[in-house]
Design a protein around this motif. Structure first.
Motif, PDB file in Angstrom:
ATOM      1  N   ARG A  30      11.490 -37.674 -29.671  1.00 19.23           N
ATOM      2  CA  ARG A  30       9.887 -38.038 -29.854  1.00 19.23           C
ATOM      3  C   ARG A  30       9.562 -39.211 -28.910  1.00 19.23           C
ATOM      4  O   ARG A  30       8.595 -38.949 -28.096  1.00 19.23           O
ATOM      5  CB  ARG A  30       9.737 -38.367 -31.517  1.00 19.23           C
ATOM      6  CG  ARG A  30       8.301 -38.544 -31.569  1.00 19.23           C
ATOM      7  CD  ARG A  30       7.747 -39.011 -33.056  1.00 19.23           C
ATOM      8  NE  ARG A  30       8.000 -37.744 -33.774  1.00 19.23           N
ATOM      9  CZ  ARG A  30       7.895 -37.574 -35.118  1.00 19.23           C
ATOM     10  NH1 ARG A  30       7.163 -38.572 -35.538  1.00 19.23           N
ATOM     11  NH2 ARG A  30       8.013 -36.653 -35.762  1.00 19.23           N
ATOM     12  N   GLU A  60       9.648 -32.418 -33.123  1.00 15.94           N
ATOM     13  CA  GLU A  60       9.823 -33.730 -32.604  1.00 15.94           C
ATOM     14  C   GLU A  60       8.888 -34.048 -31.297  1.00 15.94           C
ATOM     15  O   GLU A  60       8.201 -35.033 -30.950  1.00 15.94           O
ATOM     16  CB  GLU A  60      11.154 -34.246 -32.027  1.00 15.94           C
ATOM     17  CG  GLU A  60      12.047 -34.401 -33.300  1.00 15.94           C
ATOM     18  CD  GLU A  60      11.429 -35.569 -34.080  1.00 15.94           C
ATOM     19  OE1 GLU A  60      11.384 -36.515 -33.458  1.00 15.94           O
ATOM     20  OE2 GLU A  60      11.521 -35.613 -35.510  1.00 15.94           O
ATOM     21  N   THR A  61       8.785 -32.883 -30.698  1.00 14.85           N
ATOM     22  CA  THR A  61       7.970 -32.888 -29.402  1.00 14.85           C
ATOM     23  C   THR A  61       6.517 -32.615 -29.410  1.00 14.85           C
ATOM     24  O   THR A  61       5.612 -32.926 -28.823  1.00 14.85           O
ATOM     25  CB  THR A  61       8.822 -32.317 -28.218  1.00 14.85           C
ATOM     26  OG1 THR A  61       8.650 -30.681 -28.890  1.00 14.85           O
ATOM     27  CG2 THR A  61      10.052 -32.518 -27.965  1.00 14.85           C
TER      28      THR A  61
END
Length: 259
Positions: A30, A60-61
């Motif tokens: 992240r 996360e992205t």
């Protein structure tokens, strides 16, 4: 559009050069995705990713990162089970394609893979087996790094990996866009260590600002020839990849502001 990132992101010696000491490693991706626009993931060259892994990447992205995955090594060779392997591989990556984050798949080919009709046919079959996921081919044979070969790749909509350093057989990078996506990777210029196979030491190279600035015109030319350019630094030793990625971003921004 030019996006800059690194090959991989899970390196403990990037602390504290890039990742803060207090940052949980589970939050590294992240943190990375908030600072760079692309990342190349190589673990898929030896195993198919699990669904949970792909979902974690998406979570996360949050759509911020364009991703290139290495193709399973067997797909660069001729094996009777390649069709099934390609189906499993593309199915595993499909959630990322639906999320708009899957930029392409990189397949490396050794020096003995020459520019012949039979080998070009193999490339086209591999492209077709990826079911619409863009293919980027990396060649160890210099015969592919010519305008003539690039014309064939362009006609087949197969991307060409433009590689600086490493085991590169040319003094200058052959910058050429053969598909909608252009791929550039900086390997470091410890050529003797690559030839000798000196393990991770081959990645111990920090590009100078002048070396990166010299590559910017070629990268800018790619931007004019295609929709997106992804640039990766693959000199991860002690955070040198992120240092060079940040340096390149500044060079690109400087030229854009001057224009």
């Amino acid at each position: 559009m030019i996006l800059v990132g690194t090959s991989g992101f899970q390196y403990r010696d990037w602390v504290p050069v890039f990742y803060p000491r207090e940052l949980d490693p589970n939050a590294w991706l992240r943190y990375y995705s908030e600072r760079f626009g692309c990342c190349e993931l190589c673990f898929t060259s030896y195993r198919i990713p699990e669904a949970l892994t792909i979902q974690q990447i998406i979570d996360e992205t949050r759509g911020r990162l364009s991703l290139v995955f290495r193709a399973p090594a067997r797909l660069s060779e001729e094996h009777p089970d390649n069709a099934g392997l390609a189906r499993r591989f593309t199915a595993a990556l499909w959630p990322l394609k639906e999320a708009g984050q899957l930029a392409g798949v990189l397949a490396p080919f050794p020096p003995e893979f020459g520019f012949f009709r039979e080998n070009f046919g193999r490339l086209c079959r591999l492209r077709d087996s990826l079911e619409g996921i863009p293919l980027i081919a990396e060649f160890g044979c210099p015969d592919w790094l010519t305008p003539g070969a690039a014309g064939h790749l362009m006609g087949a909509n197969i991307g060409l990996a433009c590689v600086d350093g490493g085991e590169s057989l040319q003094e200058k990078v052959f910058f050429c866009a053969t598909a909608g996506l252009a791929y550039v990777r900086f390997q470091g210029r410890n050529n003797s260590r690559w030839v000798k196979g000196d393990g991770s030491a081959r990645h111990n190279y920090l590009y100078s600002r002048a070396e990166l600035a010299a590559a910017v015109p070629g990268i800018r030319r790619l931007e004019q020839e295609c929709e997106r350019v992804l640039v990766f630094m693959n000199n991860p030793w002690r955070g040198q990849a992120v240092i060079n990625a940040q340096m390149l971003l500044k060079e690109l921004e400087g030229i854009a502001n001057a224009g």
